[in-house]
Design a protein around this motif. Sequence first.
Motif, short mmCIF file in Angstrom:
data_model
loop_
_atom_site.label_atom_id
_atom_site.label_comp_id
_atom_site.label_asym_id
_atom_site.label_seq_id
_atom_site.Cartn_x
_atom_site.Cartn_y
_atom_site.Cartn_z
N LYS A 32 0.83 -1.20 0.00
CA LYS A 32 0.00 0.00 0.00
C LYS A 32 0.87 1.25 0.00
CE LYS A 32 -2.42 -2.44 3.36
NZ LYS A 32 -2.63 -2.44 4.74
N GLU A 33 0.26 2.35 -0.41
CA GLU A 33 0.99 3.62 -0.39
C GLU A 33 1.08 4.19 1.02
OE1 GLU A 33 -0.20 6.43 -3.39
OE2 GLU A 33 -0.54 4.83 -4.84
N GLU A 34 0.18 3.78 1.93
CA GLU A 34 0.28 4.23 3.32
C GLU A 34 1.54 3.65 3.94
OE1 GLU A 34 -2.61 2.44 2.39
OE2 GLU A 34 -3.73 4.21 1.85
N LYS A 35 2.12 4.41 4.85
CA LYS A 35 3.38 3.98 5.46
C LYS A 35 3.40 4.33 6.94
CE LYS A 35 5.53 8.34 4.19
NZ LYS A 35 5.15 8.96 5.44
N PRO A 36 4.28 3.68 7.71
CA PRO A 36 4.43 4.07 9.11
C PRO A 36 4.89 5.52 9.22
CG PRO A 36 5.48 1.96 8.69
CD PRO A 36 5.09 2.53 7.36
N SER A 37 4.57 6.17 10.32
CA SER A 37 4.87 7.59 10.48
C SER A 37 6.37 7.88 10.53
CB SER A 37 4.20 8.13 11.74
OG SER A 37 4.65 7.42 12.87
N ASP A 38 7.18 6.91 10.90
CA ASP A 38 8.62 7.17 10.98
C ASP A 38 9.35 6.83 9.69
OD1 ASP A 38 8.30 4.43 11.19
OD2 ASP A 38 9.87 4.18 12.70
N MET A 39 8.61 6.63 8.61
CA MET A 39 9.19 6.33 7.31
C MET A 39 9.00 7.52 6.38
SD MET A 39 8.44 2.65 5.62
CE MET A 39 9.21 1.33 6.47
N GLU A 40 10.03 7.84 5.60
CA GLU A 40 9.93 8.90 4.60
C GLU A 40 10.05 8.26 3.22
OE1 GLU A 40 12.56 12.21 5.16
OE2 GLU A 40 12.42 12.03 7.34
N ILE A 41 9.10 8.57 2.33
CA ILE A 41 9.13 8.06 0.97
C ILE A 41 9.13 9.24 0.02
CG2 ILE A 41 7.90 6.69 -0.76
CD1 ILE A 41 6.90 4.89 1.45
N SER A 42 10.07 9.22 -0.96
CA SER A 42 10.18 10.34 -1.88
C SER A 42 9.00 10.38 -2.85
CB SER A 42 11.48 10.21 -2.68
OG SER A 42 11.38 9.15 -3.61
N PRO A 43 8.78 11.52 -3.51
CA PRO A 43 7.71 11.61 -4.52
C PRO A 43 8.00 10.69 -5.71
CG PRO A 43 8.57 13.78 -3.94
CD PRO A 43 9.47 12.77 -3.31
#
Length: 89
Positions: A32-43
């Motif tokens: 899924k595109e949702e992620k844990p709050s402590d993860m950063e995913i680039s555009p």
Amino acid sequence: FEQKNSDTVTLFCSVLEYDRYLHEVEWLYEGKEEKPSDMEISPRTHSATVTFSTSHLHQKLDIHQLLTCKVTNSHTNVVHQFPFCPQLL
């Protein structure tokens, strides 16, 4: 590929083709595109990164199995998904 420093881990996924600008790249967490709050995913671009803390890595030893690189051809809308496989050195 994977890059580690003392407190974070960054995973990179890139398209290395002549027409790489026709591709959107993103990381999915558990599909899924949702992620844990402590993860950063680039555009979405021809290259995407995901960064998370080493403490998250220790909490979820199977973190690599939960991450997938999704590549979409913006011209044809064909989608490919690639599981992250850490390289053994």
